[in-house]
Design an enzyme around this catalytic site. Structure first.
Site, PDB file in Angstrom:
ATOM      1  N   THR A 126     -37.020   7.673  -0.173  1.00  0.00           N
ATOM      2  CA  THR A 126     -36.818   6.336  -0.746  1.00  0.00           C
ATOM      3  C   THR A 126     -36.653   6.380  -2.264  1.00  0.00           C
ATOM      4  OG1 THR A 126     -38.078   4.342  -1.339  1.00  0.00           O
ATOM      5  CG2 THR A 126     -39.353   6.179  -0.553  1.00  0.00           C
ATOM      6  N   GLU A 128     -38.125   4.543  -4.154  1.00  0.00           N
ATOM      7  CA  GLU A 128     -39.456   4.327  -4.731  1.00  0.00           C
ATOM      8  C   GLU A 128     -40.037   5.622  -5.302  1.00  0.00           C
ATOM      9  OE1 GLU A 128     -41.780   1.532  -4.969  1.00  0.00           O
ATOM     10  OE2 GLU A 128     -39.884   0.487  -4.900  1.00  0.00           O
ATOM     11  N   TYR A 149     -47.617   4.128  -1.224  1.00  0.00           N
ATOM     12  CA  TYR A 149     -46.444   4.340  -0.361  1.00  0.00           C
ATOM     13  C   TYR A 149     -45.556   5.440  -0.931  1.00  0.00           C
ATOM     14  CZ  TYR A 149     -41.685   3.391   1.347  1.00  0.00           C
ATOM     15  OH  TYR A 149     -40.407   3.512   1.861  1.00  0.00           O
ATOM     16  N   LYS A 153     -44.591   9.155   0.470  1.00  0.00           N
ATOM     17  CA  LYS A 153     -43.181   9.515   0.715  1.00  0.00           C
ATOM     18  C   LYS A 153     -42.782  10.752  -0.109  1.00  0.00           C
ATOM     19  CE  LYS A 153     -41.289   6.527   3.647  1.00  0.00           C
ATOM     20  NZ  LYS A 153     -40.452   6.919   4.799  1.00  0.00           N
TER      21      LYS A 153
HETATM   22  O1  G4F Z   1     -38.533  -6.508  -0.780  1.00  0.00           O
HETATM   23  P1  G4F Z   1     -39.583  -5.657  -1.389  1.00  0.00           P
HETATM   24  O2  G4F Z   1     -40.941  -5.736  -0.784  1.00  0.00           O
HETATM   25  O3  G4F Z   1     -39.008  -4.192  -1.392  1.00  0.00           O
HETATM   26  P2  G4F Z   1     -39.439  -2.876  -2.236  1.00  0.00           P
HETATM   27  O4  G4F Z   1     -40.822  -2.955  -2.707  1.00  0.00           O
HETATM   28  O5  G4F Z   1     -38.374  -2.645  -3.263  1.00  0.00           O
HETATM   29  O6  G4F Z   1     -39.378  -1.744  -1.111  1.00  0.00           O
HETATM   30  C1  G4F Z   1     -38.314  -1.670  -0.173  1.00  0.00           C
HETATM   31  O7  G4F Z   1     -37.302  -0.793  -0.649  1.00  0.00           O
HETATM   32  C2  G4F Z   1     -37.715   0.575  -0.814  1.00  0.00           C
HETATM   33  C3  G4F Z   1     -36.496   1.362  -1.301  1.00  0.00           C
HETATM   34  O8  G4F Z   1     -36.341   1.163  -2.669  1.00  0.00           O
HETATM   35  C4  G4F Z   1     -38.236   1.129   0.492  1.00  0.00           C
HETATM   36  F1  G4F Z   1     -38.669   2.398   0.324  1.00  0.00           F
HETATM   37  C5  G4F Z   1     -39.386   0.265   0.993  1.00  0.00           C
HETATM   38  O9  G4F Z   1     -39.807   0.742   2.269  1.00  0.00           O
HETATM   39  C6  G4F Z   1     -38.898  -1.175   1.139  1.00  0.00           C
HETATM   40  O10 G4F Z   1     -37.915  -1.216   2.140  1.00  0.00           O
HETATM   41  O11 G4F Z   1     -39.741  -6.027  -2.942  1.00  0.00           O
HETATM   42  C7  G4F Z   1     -38.652  -5.997  -3.825  1.00  0.00           C
HETATM   43  C8  G4F Z   1     -39.108  -6.534  -5.182  1.00  0.00           C
HETATM   44  C9  G4F Z   1     -40.390  -5.883  -5.687  1.00  0.00           C
HETATM   45  O12 G4F Z   1     -40.260  -5.630  -7.057  1.00  0.00           O
HETATM   46  C10 G4F Z   1     -41.464  -6.932  -5.461  1.00  0.00           C
HETATM   47  O13 G4F Z   1     -42.545  -6.875  -6.386  1.00  0.00           O
HETATM   48  O14 G4F Z   1     -39.415  -7.916  -5.016  1.00  0.00           O
HETATM   49  C11 G4F Z   1     -40.645  -8.187  -5.660  1.00  0.00           C
HETATM   50  N1  G4F Z   1     -41.226  -9.384  -5.048  1.00  0.00           N
HETATM   51  C12 G4F Z   1     -41.417 -10.563  -5.687  1.00  0.00           C
HETATM   52  N2  G4F Z   1     -41.983 -11.445  -4.861  1.00  0.00           N
HETATM   53  C13 G4F Z   1     -41.686  -9.501  -3.787  1.00  0.00           C
HETATM   54  C14 G4F Z   1     -42.167 -10.808  -3.667  1.00  0.00           C
HETATM   55  N3  G4F Z   1     -41.719  -8.641  -2.751  1.00  0.00           N
HETATM   56  C15 G4F Z   1     -42.231  -9.077  -1.578  1.00  0.00           C
HETATM   57  N4  G4F Z   1     -42.243  -8.223  -0.521  1.00  0.00           N
HETATM   58  N5  G4F Z   1     -42.727 -10.340  -1.420  1.00  0.00           N
HETATM   59  C16 G4F Z   1     -42.729 -11.250  -2.444  1.00  0.00           C
HETATM   60  O15 G4F Z   1     -43.174 -12.386  -2.283  1.00  0.00           O
END
Ligand code: G4F
Length: 339
Positions: A126, A128, A149, A153
């Site tokens: 990833t 990440e 995480y 990974k």
């Molecule tokens: O959608 P996210 O939770 O994805 P994140 O953390 O980028 O991880 C995803 O992508 C990775 C690859 O780069 C994978 F490895 C991983 O398994 C997953 O699929 O969050 C995206 C962004 C983050 O910066 C988070 O802090 O959105 C921000 N965010 C803001 N509000 C939020 C929220 N994320 C989530 N999940 N929920 C919120 O309410």
């Protein structure tokens, strides 16, 4: 007879797209799925019962079970997509995350090494891993993980390289940037937004085209994080291409464009003619203890060696996710009215 593939986490977003892709290529697909008392097969319901598709109950953290499955199937290819994949959740459940995301792949690598060394292995790494490294990131960028995480990974990523070099296994890691679709889990930020927009659109229909006055706001965390978002269907093609090469290697798969969560919100709200700022509130509990601020991938190696590139643009991705949730919302509402 076609090749045999084992996909762990087959009922996840990526697993469902990859299973479809491989079945079209006439693979026999064995999908590993964890036992659950509730139905977790929604994304693969259309594949269950299809010729060439078999579900196996198991768990990548159960070494004995993994060995038994690999010994029996002797797969040509294994795609390890099983994971605790939510970065935020990994801060609350670091040990369970490490078990699934680091020990799980180690169990598979050991099983391949001892039971079926001809098997080719794909590990879902990833973006990440790059954590606080500056964009654009490529395969040589320092990996500075910022969550349990990502640390788990990174352990798995290092094991893939080790098993390749120490034992000559055909093992590859795909360093994938964020990838989304209408099958994305609802706890990830993109789907959380598109589902909210669809509900709001539905409510506006019953309220003379305007948002109901008491409509609840959408609670989100950090809106300034930037991600490199692609369509999941494009990514699974890249996973498969990695295992068709003469030599095993690791590859970044990314669009090369990054957008903030705010930009995603703007695009998702655009069809409603509304300003997202009137509908979003920030919730401090949704901020992570350590954030990855900016991910943007350089997929030049994948373009050159694999001939891979994404086909769906960021705008198209947002549109298809919103449209799909609007259609689901319409069906849900239709069913409610009919019953
Ligand atoms: O959608 P996210 O939770 O994805 P994140 O953390 O980028 O991880 C995803 O992508 C990775 C690859 O780069 C994978 F490895 C991983 O398994 C997953 O699929 O969050 C995206 C962004 C983050 O910066 C988070 O802090 O959105 C921000 N965010 C803001 N509000 C939020 C929220 N994320 C989530 N999940 N929920 C919120 O309410």
């Amino acid at each position: 007879m076609g090749k045999a593939a084992l996909i762990t986490g087959v009922n996840g977003q990526d697993g469902s797209y990859l299973a479809e892709f491989l079945l079209e290529k006439e693979y026999r697909v064995h999908g590993l799925i964890r036992r659950s008392s509730v139905d977790t097969k929604e994304r693969i319901a259309h594949l269950v019962g299809q010729p060439g598709f078999e579900l196996i109950t198991g768990d990548v953290t159960d070494a004995t079970g993994v060995h038994r499955i690999i010994r029996r199937i002797q797969p040509d290819e294994v795609y390890n997509l099983a994971a605790q994949s939510h970065v935020g959740v990994s801060f609350d459940a670091p040990v369970a995350t490490f078990a699934a995301d680091a020990v799980g792949p180690l169990n598979i690598l050991e099983a391949i090494r001892t039971e079926s060394p001809h098997t080719r292995f794909y590990q879902a790494s990833t973006s990440e891993l790059f954590g606080s490294s500056q964009p654009p990131q490529n395969e040589n960028t320092p990996m500075i993980p910022r969550s349990p995480y990502a640390v788990a990974k990174l352990a798995a990523h290092s094991l893939v390289r080790l098993y390749r070099e120490a034992y000559g296994l055909f093992a590859c890691a795909g360093i994938l940037y964020n990838h989304e679709s209408e099958r994305r889990g609802e706890e990830f930020v993109t789907r959380k937004i598109t589902k909210y927009v669809a509900r709001l659109a539905g409510a506006m229909k019953n309220s003379a085209g305007t948002p109901p006055l008491d409509w609840p706001k959408l609670a989100l965390g950090n809106l300034d994080a930037k991600r490199d978002w692609s369509f999941c269907g494009d990514m699974v093609r890249g996973m498969w291409l990695m295992l068709q090469q003469d030599q095993p290697d690791d590859f970044v798969l990314a669009s090369g464009e990054s957008h903030s969560v705010r930009e995603f919100l703007e695009l998702a709200f655009r069809p409603l003619g509304l300003d997202y700022r009137d509908f979003v509130r920030t919730d401090p509990s949704l901020f992570r203890p350590a954030e990855v601020d900016h991910l943007c991938g350089d997929a030049a190696k994948a373009r050159e060696v694999l001939g891979w590139e994404p086909r769906v643009s960021f705008e198209e991705l947002v549109t298809r996710m919103v449209e799909s949730d609007v259609a689901r919302e319409r069906d849900r509402h239709g069913l409610r009215c009919a019953s």
